[in-house]
Every structure is written in C-alpha cells, then in structure tokens.
Scaffold this motif. Structure first.
Motif, PDB file in Angstrom:
ATOM      1  N   GLN A 100      37.910  31.519  26.779  1.00 21.17           N
ATOM      2  CA  GLN A 100      37.117  32.560  27.448  1.00 21.17           C
ATOM      3  C   GLN A 100      36.956  32.242  28.928  1.00 21.17           C
ATOM      4  OE1 GLN A 100      32.989  33.008  26.131  1.00 21.17           O
ATOM      5  NE2 GLN A 100      33.333  35.207  25.917  1.00 21.17           N
ATOM      6  N   SER A 101      36.781  30.949  29.239  1.00 24.00           N
ATOM      7  CA  SER A 101      36.613  30.556  30.635  1.00 24.00           C
ATOM      8  C   SER A 101      37.872  30.792  31.470  1.00 24.00           C
ATOM      9  CB  SER A 101      36.216  29.071  30.731  1.00 24.00           C
ATOM     10  OG  SER A 101      37.317  28.218  30.446  1.00 24.00           O
ATOM     11  N   LEU A 102      39.016  30.795  30.788  1.00 22.95           N
ATOM     12  CA  LEU A 102      40.296  31.094  31.475  1.00 22.95           C
ATOM     13  C   LEU A 102      40.508  32.595  31.637  1.00 22.95           C
ATOM     14  CD1 LEU A 102      42.787  28.637  29.659  1.00 22.95           C
ATOM     15  CD2 LEU A 102      41.646  28.318  31.861  1.00 22.95           C
ATOM     16  N   GLY A 103      39.656  33.379  31.003  1.00 17.96           N
ATOM     17  CA  GLY A 103      39.786  34.825  31.079  1.00 17.96           C
ATOM     18  C   GLY A 103      40.843  35.406  30.176  1.00 17.96           C
ATOM     19  N   VAL A 104      41.263  34.627  29.144  1.00 17.74           N
ATOM     20  CA  VAL A 104      42.365  35.090  28.290  1.00 17.74           C
ATOM     21  C   VAL A 104      41.884  35.549  26.916  1.00 17.74           C
ATOM     22  CG1 VAL A 104      44.022  33.634  29.484  1.00 17.74           C
ATOM     23  CG2 VAL A 104      42.902  32.773  27.406  1.00 17.74           C
TER      24      VAL A 104
END
Length: 271
Positions: A265-269
C-alpha cells in the motif's frame, strides 16, 4: 498506476484474525484446508462445514489450494496416475462444496525438463501425454462444477512452457497461477526471467497470483518488502493483465499479512 485489491491465503481457523480486513472490502480468499489426503477423506465433511462457517458473510471471490505432496501431474507410473486423478477430483468437489471458483495445482516443469527437452525423441510429447492422462478428467469435472484449475509455477524456468501446457487443454477450466517467490527463486537458481516477465508471458491466461517475498536462496514466504522482489514492476505488469486475477498474500506467518499489505500500500500498488 491504479492500486489493485489484494487478499490472502488462510486456513479457515485463521480467517477470524483478519476478518474485518477481508470481509469489509470483499477481498479474495484462498482456503488452504484441503491439501492432504486426510483432509479430503475422513475429515472432509468437518472441514467443509468449518470453511462454510468461517466464510459466512464474505462476498468476495474464493479459491482453494489443491493437494500436491507426492502428486506429480506427469507421474511416470501408470498405476499411480489414476490415484492422483482421484485425489484431484475429490479436491474439485470440495472446492465446489464451499463455493470456491479456483483450485491451485502445482506445475511439473523444472530446469531438468528445460535442459533435457531436446535430448531424446518425444520427450516433451510424452510428458504432456502423461499430464493429460492425469488432468483431463479433472478439467472435465472442473468445467461441470464451475471451478478453474490454476497451475502454479514451482521450479519453472521458462514460463512459456507451462502456458503452452495450459493452452493444450483448450478449456476455460484451466488457467495459470504465478507464485512471485517461486519465480524469483527460479531466476536466482536457474536463470529464469524476472517475476514481471512471468506475469507478462501469462497474459490473458493469468487467473491467480501468490504474493510472497524471499531472499533468492529459499522459499521463504516472507511479507512483501522483506526480500528482493521488485514489487512496483510486478504490479505494473499485473495492471496490464487483461483479466482480473485473484491476488493473494501467501505468507508463512499469517500474522505478517498486515505488514505485507501495508508495504504494498505504501508503494501505491495495492489497496
């Protein structure tokens, strides 16, 4: 890049630990209660009822991991092949009984195969023939039950080999699964391409993905972010997939699911 919704692989007794996360967003769940002989025979009824109870209220997609220990789908022993088929048929019936739409089975392709495929006449054809002897009745029953068999890479080196095996059945009831950790391990051990290449080669045949990370030495099933996999590129490839494959975290410790999800989630994926 649009974030993709992911779920998890769990035994029915573990679902309660992640119920809100799974149920509130209707996430994919892969049930891992039906992988042994005992689970599919003497414990069959009790396990089916336990899974149904655990899934009550869940509106997302469900699959199961099928049995695999000692059950090579290209077994060279003609006496054993029907026994393997029988075990897989029991698993398809269990999947249908809990409302699952997918069942994971393991690929029979290895570096040994890739290095020996042209060393003797009809090597590839003979192997594929044994695979069809084992799986053809299972694919037929899967068609009846509305279950798709998804063939997971284990020690596969060339992803095209497994894809062509799936294509040879010409059935909507058999498709491809990718285990990200297995793909990366094959890259380090056997010179396979990177994980995103496995995804892109699968194309429209990709229906299921095990998400796990590792160090390239052993099959760790760590949370994403703890190993070597380049997750942004993997999810970029997944975002290009024309289908909507089941995406499930398959971690050795299910308590690491929030950590693995949080990293992606932190990678935006992932969402």
């Amino acid at each position: 890049m649009t974030p993709l919704k992911i779920g998890a692989c769990l035994k029915s007794c573990q679902i309660t630990h992640h119920r809100d996360w799974l149920f509130d967003a209707d996430r994919d769940i892969e049930i891992q209660d039906f992988m042994s002989h005992t689970a599919l025979t003497e414990e069959r009824h009790d396990r089916i009822e336990a899974v149904k109870t655990a899934l009550r209220g869940h509106q997302g997609r469900v699959g199961i991991h099928g049995p695999f220990e000692g059950l090579d789908i290209d077994n060279k022993d003609a006496e054993l092949r029907p026994l393997i088929t029988k075990r897989f048929l029991l698993a398809v019936e269990a999947a249908a009984a809990i409302g699952a739409r997918q069942m994971v089975l393991h690929s029979p392709y290895t570096l040994w195969y890739q290095n020996n495929v042209l060393a003797s006449p009809d090597y590839a054809e003979d192997k594929l023939g044994r695979i069809h002897q084992v799986l053809a009745p299972v694919v037929k029953q899967a068609e009846v039950e509305g279950v798709t068999l998804v063939i997971e890479n284990i020690m596969d080196v060339d992803p095209a080999t497994r894809r062509m095996m799936v294509d040879s059945f010409a059935s909507p009831a058999i498709a491809l699964s990718i285990d990200t950790g297995h793909a990366h391990l094959a890259r380090r051990m056997s010179g396979a391409p990177p994980v995103d290449y496995f995804v892109r080669d699968a194309g429209a045949q990709l229906s299921h993905v095990h998400l796990q990370d590792l160090d390239g030495h052993a099959d760790r099933h760590w949370a994403p972010g703890e190993g070597e996999i380049h997750w942004t590129e993997v999810f970029r490839a997944l975002g290009e997939c024309p289908n909507n494959p089941h995406l499930v975290l398959e971690l050795r410790n299910n308590r690491d699911i929030p950590k693995g999800f949080g990293y992606l989630q932190s990678l935006g994926v992932a969402c």
